[in-house]
Design a protein around this motif. Sequence first.
Motif, PDB file in Angstrom:
ATOM      1  N   MET A   1      14.380  31.645  71.041  1.00 40.29           N
ATOM      2  CA  MET A   1      14.062  30.432  70.315  1.00 40.29           C
ATOM      3  C   MET A   1      13.379  30.847  69.015  1.00 40.29           C
ATOM      4  SD  MET A   1      11.738  27.215  71.478  1.00 40.29           S
ATOM      5  CE  MET A   1      12.868  26.266  72.403  1.00 40.29           C
ATOM      6  N   SER A   2      13.892  30.284  67.934  1.00 44.59           N
ATOM      7  CA  SER A   2      13.353  30.658  66.635  1.00 44.59           C
ATOM      8  C   SER A   2      12.102  29.847  66.325  1.00 44.59           C
ATOM      9  CB  SER A   2      14.412  30.469  65.556  1.00 44.59           C
ATOM     10  OG  SER A   2      14.633  29.082  65.374  1.00 44.59           O
ATOM     11  N   GLU A   3      11.414  30.297  65.306  1.00 45.94           N
ATOM     12  CA  GLU A   3      10.174  29.623  64.890  1.00 45.94           C
ATOM     13  C   GLU A   3      10.465  28.210  64.407  1.00 45.94           C
ATOM     14  OE1 GLU A   3       7.051  30.345  61.374  1.00 45.94           O
ATOM     15  OE2 GLU A   3       7.462  32.137  62.588  1.00 45.94           O
ATOM     16  N   ALA A   4      11.569  27.962  63.739  1.00 48.04           N
ATOM     17  CA  ALA A   4      11.955  26.634  63.262  1.00 48.04           C
ATOM     18  C   ALA A   4      12.235  25.695  64.433  1.00 48.04           C
ATOM     19  CB  ALA A   4      13.174  26.733  62.355  1.00 48.04           C
ATOM     20  N   ASP A   5      12.900  26.198  65.472  1.00 49.22           N
ATOM     21  CA  ASP A   5      13.184  25.385  66.651  1.00 49.22           C
ATOM     22  C   ASP A   5      11.895  25.015  67.379  1.00 49.22           C
ATOM     23  OD1 ASP A   5      15.890  25.459  66.167  1.00 49.22           O
ATOM     24  OD2 ASP A   5      16.240  27.166  67.523  1.00 49.22           O
ATOM     25  N   LEU A   6      10.954  25.958  67.434  1.00 49.77           N
ATOM     26  CA  LEU A   6       9.663  25.704  68.089  1.00 49.77           C
ATOM     27  C   LEU A   6       8.868  24.641  67.343  1.00 49.77           C
ATOM     28  CD1 LEU A   6       7.730  26.479  70.358  1.00 49.77           C
ATOM     29  CD2 LEU A   6       6.791  28.232  68.837  1.00 49.77           C
TER      30      LEU A   6
END
Length: 144
Positions: A1-6
Amino acid sequence: MSEADLLLLLRYLGAILLLGFLAAAFWLIIQDMQMSAAALSERQQEHVFLRVLVGDAAALIPDTLFPLTPVTSLGRSSGNTIVVDDGYASAEHALITLRGHHWWLEDLGSRNGTLLNDLPVNEATVLSVGDIITIGDTQLKFEA
């Protein structure tokens, strides 16, 4: 999970929590308003009434109590709050209303008039405990 998704997931979670809080606060306010309105309505209606002193034995039996509503109409018509089946009563004879903390009596332009303590009611008049309202041959006592 990427930082943008988080970050997007945290934004959605924050929005859901905020909406849940607002819904709960709104629900509590509505419940409080309903309970306050019910308590006020019971307090206003439970202790103020008209007692029949003299009336037709078929329709208005002496010592019958009629609780007052914030707008109480009196007259011969069946649409009135209190039906005064008296030959001298008009279809819409008189009105008793709660304005602020006082109860007011007014004649609605009846042909034979309304009496308050044996005096004609020509304009809206404040009622006091013990006052006698006369419509034709019918007498009602204002009690609290």
